[in-house]
Design a protein around this motif. Structure first.
Motif, PDB file in Angstrom:
ATOM      1  N   ILE A   1       0.962  -1.208  -0.078  1.00 48.91           N
ATOM      2  CA  ILE A   1       0.064   0.160  -0.169  1.00 48.91           C
ATOM      3  C   ILE A   1       0.882   1.133  -0.061  1.00 48.91           C
ATOM      4  O   ILE A   1       1.503   1.442   0.866  1.00 48.91           O
ATOM      5  N   PRO A   2       0.804   2.230  -1.006  1.00 47.63           N
ATOM      6  CA  PRO A   2       1.936   3.077  -1.106  1.00 47.63           C
ATOM      7  C   PRO A   2       1.695   4.419  -0.457  1.00 47.63           C
ATOM      8  O   PRO A   2       2.431   5.059   0.001  1.00 47.63           O
ATOM      9  N   GLU A   3       0.277   4.633  -0.125  1.00 47.69           N
ATOM     10  CA  GLU A   3      -0.055   5.822   0.636  1.00 47.69           C
ATOM     11  C   GLU A   3      -0.921   5.449   1.860  1.00 47.69           C
ATOM     12  O   GLU A   3      -1.671   4.430   1.885  1.00 47.69           O
ATOM     13  N   VAL A   4      -0.713   6.535   2.999  1.00 51.58           N
ATOM     14  CA  VAL A   4      -1.474   5.833   4.190  1.00 51.58           C
ATOM     15  C   VAL A   4      -2.817   5.711   4.342  1.00 51.58           C
ATOM     16  O   VAL A   4      -3.465   4.674   4.675  1.00 51.58           O
TER      17      VAL A   4
ATOM     18  N   ALA B   1      -2.478   0.295   5.876  1.00 53.52           N
ATOM     19  CA  ALA B   1      -1.136   0.726   5.869  1.00 53.52           C
ATOM     20  C   ALA B   1      -0.526   0.747   7.266  1.00 53.52           C
ATOM     21  O   ALA B   1       0.401   0.309   7.439  1.00 53.52           O
ATOM     22  N   ALA B   2      -1.279   1.495   8.286  1.00 59.11           N
ATOM     23  CA  ALA B   2      -0.870   1.522   9.397  1.00 59.11           C
ATOM     24  C   ALA B   2      -1.436   0.539  10.305  1.00 59.11           C
ATOM     25  O   ALA B   2      -0.888   0.401  11.614  1.00 59.11           O
ATOM     26  N   LYS B   3      -2.315  -0.058  10.083  1.00 60.62           N
ATOM     27  CA  LYS B   3      -2.971  -1.396  10.943  1.00 60.62           C
ATOM     28  C   LYS B   3      -3.844  -0.553  12.136  1.00 60.62           C
ATOM     29  O   LYS B   3      -3.843  -1.252  12.939  1.00 60.62           O
ATOM     30  N   TYR B   4      -4.110   0.653  11.718  1.00 62.45           N
ATOM     31  CA  TYR B   4      -4.795   1.499  12.815  1.00 62.45           C
ATOM     32  C   TYR B   4      -6.528   1.091  12.836  1.00 62.45           C
ATOM     33  O   TYR B   4      -6.902   1.434  11.885  1.00 62.45           O
ATOM     34  N   PRO B   5      -6.972   0.550  14.338  1.00 62.05           N
ATOM     35  CA  PRO B   5      -8.303   0.156  14.145  1.00 62.05           C
ATOM     36  C   PRO B   5      -9.195   1.526  14.609  1.00 62.05           C
ATOM     37  O   PRO B   5      -8.747   2.218  15.423  1.00 62.05           O
ATOM     38  N   ASP B   6     -10.401   1.552  14.357  1.00 64.95           N
ATOM     39  CA  ASP B   6     -11.128   2.606  14.814  1.00 64.95           C
ATOM     40  C   ASP B   6     -12.505   2.026  14.872  1.00 64.95           C
ATOM     41  O   ASP B   6     -12.967   1.178  13.962  1.00 64.95           O
ATOM     42  N   ALA B   7     -13.453   2.136  15.926  1.00 61.10           N
ATOM     43  CA  ALA B   7     -14.696   1.780  16.093  1.00 61.10           C
ATOM     44  C   ALA B   7     -15.715   2.835  16.406  1.00 61.10           C
ATOM     45  O   ALA B   7     -15.307   3.658  17.433  1.00 61.10           O
ATOM     46  N   VAL B   8     -16.623   3.099  16.038  1.00 60.19           N
ATOM     47  CA  VAL B   8     -17.710   4.018  16.328  1.00 60.19           C
ATOM     48  C   VAL B   8     -19.231   3.704  16.422  1.00 60.19           C
ATOM     49  O   VAL B   8     -19.649   2.826  15.605  1.00 60.19           O
ATOM     50  N   PRO B   9     -19.754   3.650  17.713  1.00 58.80           N
ATOM     51  CA  PRO B   9     -20.965   3.075  17.933  1.00 58.80           C
ATOM     52  C   PRO B   9     -22.159   4.013  17.285  1.00 58.80           C
ATOM     53  O   PRO B   9     -21.927   5.304  17.146  1.00 58.80           O
ATOM     54  N   VAL B  10     -23.143   3.343  16.903  1.00 53.69           N
ATOM     55  CA  VAL B  10     -24.418   3.771  16.008  1.00 53.69           C
ATOM     56  C   VAL B  10     -25.371   3.030  16.606  1.00 53.69           C
ATOM     57  O   VAL B  10     -25.311   1.921  16.960  1.00 53.69           O
ATOM     58  N   PRO B  11     -26.673   3.815  16.456  1.00 53.09           N
ATOM     59  CA  PRO B  11     -27.801   3.063  16.978  1.00 53.09           C
ATOM     60  C   PRO B  11     -28.334   2.020  15.682  1.00 53.09           C
ATOM     61  O   PRO B  11     -29.142   0.917  16.251  1.00 53.09           O
ATOM     62  N   ASN B  12     -28.123   2.017  14.393  1.00 52.68           N
ATOM     63  CA  ASN B  12     -28.276   1.148  13.508  1.00 52.68           C
ATOM     64  C   ASN B  12     -27.571   1.217  12.500  1.00 52.68           C
ATOM     65  O   ASN B  12     -26.572   2.213  12.433  1.00 52.68           O
ATOM     66  N   ILE B  13     -27.672   0.229  11.561  1.00 48.15           N
ATOM     67  CA  ILE B  13     -26.776   0.298  10.568  1.00 48.15           C
ATOM     68  C   ILE B  13     -27.444   0.545   9.172  1.00 48.15           C
ATOM     69  O   ILE B  13     -27.215   0.027   8.213  1.00 48.15           O
ATOM     70  N   GLY B  14     -28.175   1.627   9.272  1.00 49.00           N
ATOM     71  CA  GLY B  14     -28.716   2.113   8.015  1.00 49.00           C
ATOM     72  C   GLY B  14     -27.834   3.085   7.092  1.00 49.00           C
ATOM     73  O   GLY B  14     -26.855   3.294   7.914  1.00 49.00           O
ATOM     74  N   SER B  15     -28.209   3.325   6.038  1.00 48.84           N
ATOM     75  CA  SER B  15     -27.054   4.153   5.121  1.00 48.84           C
ATOM     76  C   SER B  15     -27.034   5.538   5.907  1.00 48.84           C
ATOM     77  O   SER B  15     -25.640   6.033   5.795  1.00 48.84           O
ATOM     78  N   THR B  16     -27.828   6.135   6.617  1.00 47.19           N
ATOM     79  CA  THR B  16     -27.345   7.287   6.872  1.00 47.19           C
ATOM     80  C   THR B  16     -26.328   7.313   8.302  1.00 47.19           C
ATOM     81  O   THR B  16     -25.577   8.144   8.411  1.00 47.19           O
ATOM     82  N   SER B  17     -26.448   6.239   9.064  1.00 43.39           N
ATOM     83  CA  SER B  17     -25.714   6.068  10.176  1.00 43.39           C
ATOM     84  C   SER B  17     -24.348   5.626   9.645  1.00 43.39           C
ATOM     85  O   SER B  17     -23.166   6.196  10.111  1.00 43.39           O
ATOM     86  N   ILE B  18     -24.047   4.950   8.632  1.00 44.40           N
ATOM     87  CA  ILE B  18     -22.927   4.412   8.050  1.00 44.40           C
ATOM     88  C   ILE B  18     -22.152   5.682   7.427  1.00 44.40           C
ATOM     89  O   ILE B  18     -20.749   5.834   7.543  1.00 44.40           O
TER      90      ILE B  18
END
Length: 141
Positions: A91-94, A123-140
């Motif tokens: 992966i050339p760019e971050v 590239a950096a193997k950095y994880p992130d998690a964001v809590p949301v009330p549903n998995i509809g398109s607006t939340s994502i």
């Protein structure tokens, strides 16, 4: 009663009952489906060879165990095929490659969130998690 004399592995002479054809299915069932559980081919043959004999009994035991329905359902698969190895792309760019995923439903938080949107920068193997009330398109989005 017809008896066959046989010398076992320990050099002991044993008398084996030559079983009539009408009882063979019951004997195979007793040797395989016993209180010990469904024994494999080798253990079933050993159990049968302690007491009984008839022509082609070992071949019949093999077929019986191979066609046992409960054994086929829980048997380990012999299919050990592996996928071909491929090179991992560099992966050339971050921020050029990011993987997103949605997890849940999970137990609700005090704010009512039940799902997690996860993002991992490859590239950096950095994880992130964001809590949301549903998995509809607006939340994502």
């Amino acid at each position: 009663m017809l008896v066959k004399k046989k010398i076992d592995k320990d050099e002991n002479e044993r008398e084996l009952i030559v079983e009539p054809e009408k009882y063979r299915d019951q004997i195979k069932s007793l040797c395989h489906d016993s209180t010990y559980g469904h024994l494999g081919i080798v253990k079933t043959k050993d159990r049968l060879a302690r007491y009984f004999y008839w022509p082609n009994c070992y071949k019949e035991i093999e077929e019986y165990v191979k066609t046992c329905d409960p054994c086929q359902r829980v048997r380990k698969s012999n299919d050990k095929t592996k996928g071909p190895l491929t090179l991992v792309p560099i992966i050339p760019e971050v921020f050029s490659k990011i993987n997103f995923d949605a997890c849940g439903p999970l137990p609700a938080t005090p704010k009512g969130n039940r799902y997690l949107i996860t993002a991992i920068r490859l590239a950096a193997k950095y994880p992130d998690a964001v809590p949301v009330p549903n998995i509809g398109s607006t939340s994502i989005i």
